[in-house]
Design a protein around this motif. Sequence first.
Motif, PDB file in Angstrom:
ATOM      1  N   ILE A   1       0.677  -1.199   0.262  1.00 23.78           N
ATOM      2  CA  ILE A   1       0.041  -0.088   0.003  1.00 23.78           C
ATOM      3  C   ILE A   1       1.003   1.209  -0.105  1.00 23.78           C
ATOM      4  O   ILE A   1       0.180   2.492  -0.364  1.00 23.78           O
ATOM      5  CB  ILE A   1      -0.894  -0.070   1.147  1.00 23.78           C
ATOM      6  N   GLU A   2       2.109   1.224   0.433  1.00 24.12           N
ATOM      7  CA  GLU A   2       3.223   2.223   0.516  1.00 24.12           C
ATOM      8  C   GLU A   2       3.852   2.162  -0.641  1.00 24.12           C
ATOM      9  O   GLU A   2       4.753   2.929  -0.775  1.00 24.12           O
ATOM     10  CB  GLU A   2       3.808   2.422   1.903  1.00 24.12           C
TER      11      GLU A   2
ATOM     12  N   ASN B   1       3.398  -7.395  13.202  1.00 23.51           N
ATOM     13  CA  ASN B   1       2.148  -6.977  12.615  1.00 23.51           C
ATOM     14  C   ASN B   1       1.915  -7.361  11.296  1.00 23.51           C
ATOM     15  O   ASN B   1       2.770  -8.128  10.943  1.00 23.51           O
ATOM     16  CB  ASN B   1       2.161  -5.489  12.781  1.00 23.51           C
ATOM     17  N   LEU B   2       1.218  -7.066  10.596  1.00 17.73           N
ATOM     18  CA  LEU B   2       0.528  -7.629   9.471  1.00 17.73           C
ATOM     19  C   LEU B   2       1.604  -7.563   8.188  1.00 17.73           C
ATOM     20  O   LEU B   2       2.134  -8.550   7.785  1.00 17.73           O
ATOM     21  CB  LEU B   2      -0.518  -7.013   8.742  1.00 17.73           C
TER      22      LEU B   2
ATOM     23  N   ARG C   1      -6.525   0.257   6.460  1.00 18.17           N
ATOM     24  CA  ARG C   1      -4.972   0.528   6.230  1.00 18.17           C
ATOM     25  C   ARG C   1      -4.727   1.149   7.858  1.00 18.17           C
ATOM     26  O   ARG C   1      -5.702   1.900   8.494  1.00 18.17           O
ATOM     27  CB  ARG C   1      -4.587   1.440   5.164  1.00 18.17           C
ATOM     28  N   THR C   2      -3.471   1.328   8.073  1.00 17.75           N
ATOM     29  CA  THR C   2      -2.963   1.838   9.392  1.00 17.75           C
ATOM     30  C   THR C   2      -1.852   2.765   9.120  1.00 17.75           C
ATOM     31  O   THR C   2      -1.042   2.430   8.176  1.00 17.75           O
ATOM     32  CB  THR C   2      -2.761   0.884  10.651  1.00 17.75           C
ATOM     33  N   GLN C   3      -1.757   3.880   9.623  1.00 12.61           N
ATOM     34  CA  GLN C   3      -0.549   4.658   9.665  1.00 12.61           C
ATOM     35  C   GLN C   3      -0.151   5.035  11.194  1.00 12.61           C
ATOM     36  O   GLN C   3      -0.991   5.504  12.102  1.00 12.61           O
ATOM     37  CB  GLN C   3      -0.956   5.944   9.175  1.00 12.61           C
TER      38      GLN C   3
ATOM     39  N   ARG D   1      -1.924   5.213  16.376  1.00 17.68           N
ATOM     40  CA  ARG D   1      -1.910   4.692  14.997  1.00 17.68           C
ATOM     41  C   ARG D   1      -3.360   5.380  14.375  1.00 17.68           C
ATOM     42  O   ARG D   1      -4.444   5.150  15.043  1.00 17.68           O
ATOM     43  CB  ARG D   1      -2.089   3.173  15.103  1.00 17.68           C
TER      44      ARG D   1
ATOM     45  N   GLU E   1      -5.508  -4.430  13.126  1.00 18.94           N
ATOM     46  CA  GLU E   1      -4.801  -4.622  11.781  1.00 18.94           C
ATOM     47  C   GLU E   1      -5.511  -4.612  10.736  1.00 18.94           C
ATOM     48  O   GLU E   1      -6.587  -5.099  10.851  1.00 18.94           O
ATOM     49  CB  GLU E   1      -3.887  -5.938  12.113  1.00 18.94           C
TER      50      GLU E   1
END
Lengths: 199, 243
Positions: free
Chosen positions: A113-114, A145-146, B12-14, B21, B52
Amino acid sequence: MYEGAVQNLIDELGRLPGVGPKSAQRIAFHLLAAETADVHRLVNALVAVKERVRFCAVCGNIAEETQCRICRDPRRDDTVICVVEEPKDVVAIERTREFRGRYHVLGGAISPIEGVGPDDLRVKELMARLSEGRVTEVILATDPNLEGEATATYLARLLKPMGLKVTRLASGLPVGGDLEYADEVTLGRAFEGRRALDF
Amino acid sequence: MSLYRDEGIVLRTQDLGEADRIVTLLTRRTGLVRAVGKGVRRTRSRFGARLEPFTHIDVQLHAGKSLDVVTQVDTLHAYGSVLVTDYPRYTAGVAMLETAEKVVSVEKDPALRQFLLLWGGLRTLAEGAHDPRLVLDAYLLRSLAVAGYAPALEECAHCGVPGPHREFAVHAGGMVCSLCRPAGSVKPSPAAVALMVALLRGDWESADASAERDRTECSGLVAAYLQWHLENGVRSLRLVERA
């Protein structure tokens, strides 16, 4: 707006992570009031970090010479490599004093995604190190984490044909926590990885 | 409604600050929501793996000025733990999450059909009964269709004359007849077009029976069509791996 130099300093400080305009102003005025020697020490530290620090040619950790302190240490076990995402993780594992092998820093985790794929990480360098033949075990210590898990899955698949022992750090309940607050995935992992108590 | 409850999927996570987060959720009733999960990155966080990506959650949020705050969360389905064990399925899943965020794009505008579509897509992907790339392409086509960008596959995208037609023009909106054919049209194989139709309709029997070559061609057409219609491209599509 302040006069040139002060405003410049505030603007530069404000670009640092976690520093907002008010904090930048507070730090700038603190520096203005501080002793000249103190400010020079800070300046020297900033310059030194950019001039002296580089990445270790072997593992990718931060170093002041071609190789980092751990890669130069002859007492370290050459047969085990612990793969981590960031140099910060090396420090975290070193603090445990449990691991005496070598490290490999990937420089991040796979995050589609990044736009970060396997080619953007130090995967090729890892494969080159492993092809030398001294290593018998690779410990995948990417974040639990994922993205870290996905990176571990990718690497495990890549390493499988090499006939090495590939291990992953255990996931489970944090020491000092409450069972009832554990989420399902973590608790499930803790069950999967349960072990017999030998007394 | 300062405190509200909804059901959603974490897209999504940031990272935010020291241990927080920002999580982007596609919820059933509220649509796209961006919320702060406080302290999620600490190992002793009470949220743990619940926030997540890929997790289908029952969540309580506190409405804030710009971002909401997650106050309680329970897992309904943790698709991530299954998908992450299989790299091609994981990359396909990430592309689905990113597309969902880009297609819905407006925050707090209910998008029930997009939510249901994504949920179904992730469930199918986690079950592992079909090629992950087919599941992804089916999701992309249907997600575009729900958003109003369904490609015209069985009639001319320009004049509406029923097909079958031989040429596909991304910027015209699908298949085009020989009279309307704009410059830059491509000639896909009839089997690849048939696969797109099957995926759009949910005809898995035909889709599963398709040849690898047609799947690759179909994926290329779908990707080009998606990138054309979304303002910002879907970055993760480049990294999707074939099983």
